[in-house]
Scaffold this active site. Structure first.
Site, mmCIF file in Angstrom:
data_model
loop_
_atom_site.group_PDB
_atom_site.id
_atom_site.type_symbol
_atom_site.label_atom_id
_atom_site.label_comp_id
_atom_site.label_asym_id
_atom_site.label_seq_id
_atom_site.Cartn_x
_atom_site.Cartn_y
_atom_site.Cartn_z
ATOM 1 C CG ASN A 6 -1.754 1.247 1.340
ATOM 2 O OD1 ASN A 6 -1.836 2.090 0.583
ATOM 3 N ND2 ASN A 6 -2.164 1.349 2.711
ATOM 4 C CD1 TRP A 7 3.723 1.075 -2.798
ATOM 5 C CD2 TRP A 7 3.805 2.624 -4.611
ATOM 6 N NE1 TRP A 7 4.560 0.775 -3.612
ATOM 7 C CE2 TRP A 7 4.707 1.668 -4.865
ATOM 8 C CE3 TRP A 7 3.707 3.798 -5.481
ATOM 9 C CZ2 TRP A 7 5.301 1.265 -5.848
ATOM 10 C CZ3 TRP A 7 4.548 3.532 -6.816
ATOM 11 C CH2 TRP A 7 5.416 2.103 -6.885
ATOM 12 C CG HIS A 91 -5.693 1.850 5.393
ATOM 13 N ND1 HIS A 91 -5.164 2.828 6.135
ATOM 14 C CD2 HIS A 91 -4.508 1.016 5.213
ATOM 15 C CE1 HIS A 91 -3.946 2.521 6.412
ATOM 16 N NE2 HIS A 91 -3.453 1.530 5.888
ATOM 17 N N GLY A 227 3.096 -1.172 4.220
ATOM 18 C CA GLY A 227 3.031 0.361 3.664
ATOM 19 C C GLY A 227 4.466 0.504 3.523
ATOM 20 N N GLY A 228 5.065 1.453 4.358
ATOM 21 C CA GLY A 228 6.300 1.864 4.241
ATOM 22 C C GLY A 228 7.438 1.152 3.426
HETATM 23 C C1 PEP Z 1 -0.622 0.111 5.987
HETATM 24 O O1 PEP Z 1 -0.517 1.233 5.515
HETATM 25 O O2 PEP Z 1 -1.444 -0.621 5.821
HETATM 26 C C2 PEP Z 1 0.415 -0.315 6.856
HETATM 27 C C3 PEP Z 1 0.560 -1.422 7.343
HETATM 28 O O3 PEP Z 1 1.559 0.360 6.967
HETATM 29 P P1 PEP Z 1 3.072 0.281 7.322
HETATM 30 O O4 PEP Z 1 3.638 -1.174 6.882
HETATM 31 O O5 PEP Z 1 4.135 1.496 7.146
HETATM 32 O O6 PEP Z 1 2.933 0.125 8.939
#
Ligand code: PEP
Length: 247
Positions: A6-7, A91, A227-228
Site C-alpha cells: 500500500n503506497w 484502511h 505500507g512503508g
Molecule cells: C498500511 O498502511 O497498511 C501499513 C501496514 O503501513 P506500515 O507497513 O507502514 O505500517
C-alpha cells in the site's frame, strides 16, 4: 499467500523505476506469494503497464457508486478500468481521517465486487482499545459490520492491522498475532462456513524485511499488507521472498 503493498499518498513518476526493478527481479526469481501493489490512483495505469501481469495492481479506496457527482472520488469501476484487480477498503487512515464508518466500508466492499475486483477489508484496534483489553470485541464488531454477507462467495481478504502498529515500527508479539489470527479465523468460519476458507487473513502494521519471515510463518497469517516497506523494491522483495514455500 498474498503480499500487498500500500503506497498510500506516496509516489511520483520516478517511483515507476521501483516497479521496474521489482518486475525484473520477480521475472528472474519467481516467488511463492501473489504480489499486489496499490499505488496512488494517479499512477495505477502506468504501474499496471510496467507490471505486465507479473504482479497485480489495486486501488487504495473506492466510492460506493459507479459514477456521479462525487468530486475527487474514484469508483471501483475506475480502479478496474485503470488495470486494477483489487481494492483496499476500510484502511484505518480512511476511517480516521475521513470518518469512514463500518457501514460505508461495507458499501465500498460491495462496490468492489460489483466491478469485478477482489476486496481487502481492513480492520484493527487502536492502542487504547488494546490497552483496555477490547481488541477482540473491536475486530468482531468491524468484521460483522464492514464485511457484507457476499464475502462468502466473492473474492475477499481481511487485513488485520492494529492501528498502533501502522507506520510506527511497533508490532504485536508473534503470540499476539497468532492469537488474533486464530480468533479471526474462528469468527470468519462461524459466519461464512466453508466459504471462509477462501478468505486469507493478512497481517499489516510495520512489516519489514527483518520481521517478515517470522510473521508470515504464523498459522492463519495468509499474507501481509505492507505500507512503508513496499515503497522500495529491495525491501518489498525481501518481504515477498519471506513467504513460506508452497503458501
Ligand atoms: C498500511 O498502511 O497498511 C501499513 C501496514 O503501513 P506500515 O507497513 O507502514 O505500517
Amino acid at each position: 499467500m498474498l503480499i500487498a503493498g500500500n503506497w498510500k499518498m506516496n509516489g511520483l513518476s520516478p517511483a515507476l523505476g521501483e516497479v521496474e526493478a521489482l518486475i525484473r527481479e520477480l521475472k528472474a526469481r519467481p516467488v511463492a506469494a501473489k504480489v499486489l501493489i496499490c499505488p496512488p490512483a494517479t499512477l495505477m495505469s502506468r504501474v499496471a503497464a510496467v507490471a505486465g501481469g507479473v504482479i497485480s495492481i489495486g486501488g487504495q479506496d473506492c466510492h460506493p457508486q459507479p459514477s456521479g457527482a462525487f468530486t475527487g472520488d474514484i469508483s471501483a469501476e475506475m480502479v478496474r478500468d485503470a488495470g486494477g484487480t483489487w481494492v483496499i477498503v476500510g484502511h484505518s487512515e480512511r476511517r480516521q481521517y475521513h470518518g469512514e464508518t463500518d457501514t460505508l466500508v461495507a458499501a465500498k466492499a460491495t462496490a468492489g465486487w460489483r466491478a469485478g475486483l477482489g476486496v481487502i477489508v481492513c480492520i484493527g484496534e487502536t492502542e487504547a482499545e488494546r490497552l483496555a483489553g477490547q481488541e477482540e470485541a473491536v475486530v468482531d464488531r468491524q468484521l460483522a459490520a464492514s464485511i457484507p454477507d457476499a464475502a462468502a462467495t466473492s473474492p475477499t481478504a481481511v487485513a488485520y492491522e492494529p492501528v498502533w502498529a501502522i507506520g510506527t515500527g511497533r508490532t504485536p508479539t508473534i503470540e499476539e498475532i497468532a492469537r488474533m489470527h486464530a480468533h479471526l479465523r474462528q469468527q470468519l468460519t462461524k459466519r461464512f462456513g466453508n466459504g471462509a476458507r477462501a478468505i486469507p487473513i493478512l497481517y499489516g502494521g510495520s512489516v519489514n524485511p527483518k520481521n517478515a519471515k517470522e510473521i508470515l510463518a504464523v498459522p492463519e497469517v495468509g499474507g501481509a499488507l505492507v505500507g512503508g516497506a513496499s515503497l522500495k523494491a529491495t525491501d518489498f522483495l525481501s518481504i515477498v521472498g519471506a513467504a513460506p514455500v508452497g503458501s
